[in-house]
Design a protein around this motif. Structure first.
Motif, PDB file in Angstrom:
ATOM      1  N   VAL A 148       6.363 -53.135  32.862  1.00  0.00           N
ATOM      2  CA  VAL A 148       5.531 -53.507  32.211  1.00  0.00           C
ATOM      3  C   VAL A 148       7.035 -54.333  31.291  1.00  0.00           C
ATOM      4  O   VAL A 148       7.872 -53.837  31.200  1.00  0.00           O
ATOM      5  N   HIS A 149       6.171 -55.508  30.656  1.00  0.00           N
ATOM      6  CA  HIS A 149       7.243 -55.984  29.686  1.00  0.00           C
ATOM      7  C   HIS A 149       6.043 -56.540  28.392  1.00  0.00           C
ATOM      8  O   HIS A 149       5.272 -57.389  28.528  1.00  0.00           O
ATOM      9  N   THR A 150       6.803 -57.185  27.315  1.00  0.00           N
ATOM     10  CA  THR A 150       6.065 -57.326  26.188  1.00  0.00           C
ATOM     11  C   THR A 150       6.721 -59.193  25.776  1.00  0.00           C
ATOM     12  O   THR A 150       7.180 -59.311  25.033  1.00  0.00           O
ATOM     13  N   ALA A 151       6.787 -59.487  26.641  1.00  0.00           N
ATOM     14  CA  ALA A 151       7.435 -61.604  26.707  1.00  0.00           C
ATOM     15  C   ALA A 151       6.329 -61.835  27.683  1.00  0.00           C
ATOM     16  O   ALA A 151       6.841 -63.379  28.142  1.00  0.00           O
ATOM     17  N   GLY A 152       5.293 -61.812  27.659  1.00  0.00           N
ATOM     18  CA  GLY A 152       4.130 -62.248  28.548  1.00  0.00           C
ATOM     19  C   GLY A 152       3.821 -63.911  28.574  1.00  0.00           C
ATOM     20  O   GLY A 152       4.012 -64.226  29.297  1.00  0.00           O
ATOM     21  N   SER A 153       3.750 -64.130  26.860  1.00  0.00           N
ATOM     22  CA  SER A 153       3.885 -65.449  26.867  1.00  0.00           C
ATOM     23  C   SER A 153       4.892 -67.047  27.148  1.00  0.00           C
ATOM     24  O   SER A 153       5.090 -67.781  26.825  1.00  0.00           O
ATOM     25  N   SER A 154       6.006 -65.970  27.707  1.00  0.00           N
ATOM     26  CA  SER A 154       7.443 -67.029  27.057  1.00  0.00           C
ATOM     27  C   SER A 154       7.411 -67.309  28.387  1.00  0.00           C
ATOM     28  O   SER A 154       7.106 -67.222  29.510  1.00  0.00           O
ATOM     29  N   SER A 155       8.865 -68.372  29.115  1.00  0.00           N
ATOM     30  CA  SER A 155       8.698 -69.024  30.377  1.00  0.00           C
ATOM     31  C   SER A 155       9.480 -67.389  31.158  1.00  0.00           C
ATOM     32  O   SER A 155       9.045 -68.000  32.119  1.00  0.00           O
ATOM     33  N   LEU A 156      10.396 -66.891  30.430  1.00  0.00           N
ATOM     34  CA  LEU A 156      10.359 -65.815  31.498  1.00  0.00           C
ATOM     35  C   LEU A 156       9.560 -65.233  31.951  1.00  0.00           C
ATOM     36  O   LEU A 156       9.385 -64.535  32.955  1.00  0.00           O
ATOM     37  N   GLY A 157       8.855 -64.412  30.376  1.00  0.00           N
ATOM     38  CA  GLY A 157       7.032 -64.004  31.069  1.00  0.00           C
ATOM     39  C   GLY A 157       6.209 -64.889  32.095  1.00  0.00           C
ATOM     40  O   GLY A 157       5.961 -63.812  33.216  1.00  0.00           O
ATOM     41  N   LYS A 158       6.420 -65.643  32.082  1.00  0.00           N
ATOM     42  CA  LYS A 158       5.236 -66.243  33.607  1.00  0.00           C
ATOM     43  C   LYS A 158       6.566 -66.473  34.833  1.00  0.00           C
ATOM     44  O   LYS A 158       6.146 -66.330  36.046  1.00  0.00           O
ATOM     45  N   ILE A 161       5.819 -63.253  35.961  1.00  0.00           N
ATOM     46  CA  ILE A 161       4.269 -62.956  36.925  1.00  0.00           C
ATOM     47  C   ILE A 161       4.944 -63.209  38.200  1.00  0.00           C
ATOM     48  O   ILE A 161       4.159 -62.396  39.022  1.00  0.00           O
ATOM     49  N   ARG A 162       5.246 -64.393  38.591  1.00  0.00           N
ATOM     50  CA  ARG A 162       5.510 -64.811  39.583  1.00  0.00           C
ATOM     51  C   ARG A 162       6.096 -64.293  40.721  1.00  0.00           C
ATOM     52  O   ARG A 162       5.898 -64.342  42.171  1.00  0.00           O
ATOM     53  N   TYR A 163       7.482 -63.904  40.361  1.00  0.00           N
ATOM     54  CA  TYR A 163       8.570 -63.627  41.303  1.00  0.00           C
ATOM     55  C   TYR A 163       7.829 -61.523  41.449  1.00  0.00           C
ATOM     56  O   TYR A 163       8.114 -61.526  42.242  1.00  0.00           O
ATOM     57  N   PHE A 164       7.083 -61.314  40.739  1.00  0.00           N
ATOM     58  CA  PHE A 164       6.461 -59.371  40.751  1.00  0.00           C
ATOM     59  C   PHE A 164       5.198 -59.963  41.767  1.00  0.00           C
ATOM     60  O   PHE A 164       5.451 -58.839  42.297  1.00  0.00           O
ATOM     61  N   LYS A 165       4.573 -61.101  41.678  1.00  0.00           N
ATOM     62  CA  LYS A 165       3.780 -61.820  42.655  1.00  0.00           C
ATOM     63  C   LYS A 165       3.368 -61.148  44.001  1.00  0.00           C
ATOM     64  O   LYS A 165       3.562 -61.192  44.716  1.00  0.00           O
ATOM     65  N   LEU A 166       4.844 -62.262  44.314  1.00  0.00           N
ATOM     66  CA  LEU A 166       5.506 -62.718  45.603  1.00  0.00           C
ATOM     67  C   LEU A 166       6.407 -61.076  46.238  1.00  0.00           C
ATOM     68  O   LEU A 166       5.988 -60.840  47.350  1.00  0.00           O
ATOM     69  N   LYS A 167       6.547 -59.842  45.337  1.00  0.00           N
ATOM     70  CA  LYS A 167       7.218 -59.222  45.131  1.00  0.00           C
ATOM     71  C   LYS A 167       5.799 -57.997  45.568  1.00  0.00           C
ATOM     72  O   LYS A 167       6.429 -56.372  46.127  1.00  0.00           O
ATOM     73  N   GLU A 183      -4.351 -68.018  30.356  1.00  0.00           N
ATOM     74  CA  GLU A 183      -3.383 -69.091  30.099  1.00  0.00           C
ATOM     75  C   GLU A 183      -2.500 -68.243  31.519  1.00  0.00           C
ATOM     76  O   GLU A 183      -2.193 -68.354  32.802  1.00  0.00           O
ATOM     77  N   LEU A 184      -2.241 -66.532  30.884  1.00  0.00           N
ATOM     78  CA  LEU A 184      -1.374 -65.973  31.798  1.00  0.00           C
ATOM     79  C   LEU A 184      -2.634 -65.455  33.262  1.00  0.00           C
ATOM     80  O   LEU A 184      -1.561 -65.439  34.527  1.00  0.00           O
ATOM     81  N   LYS A 185      -3.504 -65.780  33.218  1.00  0.00           N
ATOM     82  CA  LYS A 185      -4.242 -65.178  34.511  1.00  0.00           C
ATOM     83  C   LYS A 185      -4.652 -66.310  35.284  1.00  0.00           C
ATOM     84  O   LYS A 185      -4.315 -66.092  36.855  1.00  0.00           O
ATOM     85  N   LYS A 186      -4.619 -67.321  34.536  1.00  0.00           N
ATOM     86  CA  LYS A 186      -4.060 -68.806  36.134  1.00  0.00           C
ATOM     87  C   LYS A 186      -2.783 -68.823  36.056  1.00  0.00           C
ATOM     88  O   LYS A 186      -3.017 -69.777  37.427  1.00  0.00           O
ATOM     89  N   GLU A 187      -1.699 -68.083  35.914  1.00  0.00           N
ATOM     90  CA  GLU A 187      -0.760 -67.976  36.352  1.00  0.00           C
ATOM     91  C   GLU A 187      -0.362 -66.874  37.571  1.00  0.00           C
ATOM     92  O   GLU A 187       0.502 -66.707  37.918  1.00  0.00           O
TER      93      GLU A 187
END
Length: 194
Positions: A148-158, A161-167, A183-187
């Motif tokens: 869980v993280h609380t910076a969902g819509s930030s650059s860090l958050g995006k 999303i990509r890195y954890f999906k890869l892992k 927007e995040l669901k599209k990411e």
């Protein structure tokens, strides 16, 4: 390109907690192992917020401009560079003082902007990716199936999303506005909570 005698830079203000101030400062030309970068973008990371508000324990000396990374174009070169750069190179910079019109850097504190990255994309080339990698390693070593993280819509958050999906680790992204959920669901976000 002719260089100005002075430029604008953002400095922390005192007393602690007051707003930072833009100041005009003299331009210093590069010396040994230095390059001068005309800044295009600078990120605002949590450490930058603390420094802006006057919590200067992170700074090497006072007064010192705010900013820990960014991107721009090399406009002047000093002597005896440890890392080769030339005028016109697009670079990412890491170090204190990036929230300014110009940034005087050691050659090894700059790396070339590769491919077709924009200055905006290249401006967060160090701190956020290192944070994402560290969080991913911690999740993997702990054998966690989700985080869980609380910076969902930030650059860090995006990036997370990509890195954890890869892992293959599920990520619960906490945001503060309904408008960013789609927007995040599209990411590729697994879960987004407001």
């Amino acid at each position: 390109m002719s260089l100005p005698k002075t430029f604008k830079a953002l400095f922390p203000s005192l007393p602690i907690g007051s707003l930072p101030k833009v100041q005009q400062v003299p331009l210093t030309l590069p010396g040994k192992d230095q390059i001068l970068v005309k800044m295009e973008y600078a990120t605002i990371n949590p450490v930058d917020e603390y420094i802006m508000l006057g919590y200067n324990k992170y700074l090497p000396q006072d007064p010192h401009p705010v900013g820990t990374e960014g991107s721009g174009t090399v406009v002047a070169i000093g002597t005896d560079l440890k890392v080769s750069h030339k005028v016109g190179d697009r670079v990412h910079v890491t170090g204190f003082g990036s929230m300014a019109d110009y940034y005087l850097a050691k050659s090894e504190d700059c790396s070339p902007i590769k491919n077709n990255l924009t200055f905006e994309e290249a401006s967060s080339h160090y701190i956020n990716p290192a944070t994402v990698y560290y969080m991913g390693v911690r999740a993997e070593r702990g054998g966690h199936k989700a985080a869980v993280h609380t910076a969902g819509s930030s650059s860090l958050g995006k990036m997370l999303i990509r890195y954890f999906k890869l892992k293959g680790i599920k990520l619960i992204n906490v945001v503060r506005r309904d408008e960013v959920i789609e927007e995040l669901k599209k990411e590729g976000a697994d879960y987004v909570l407001n």
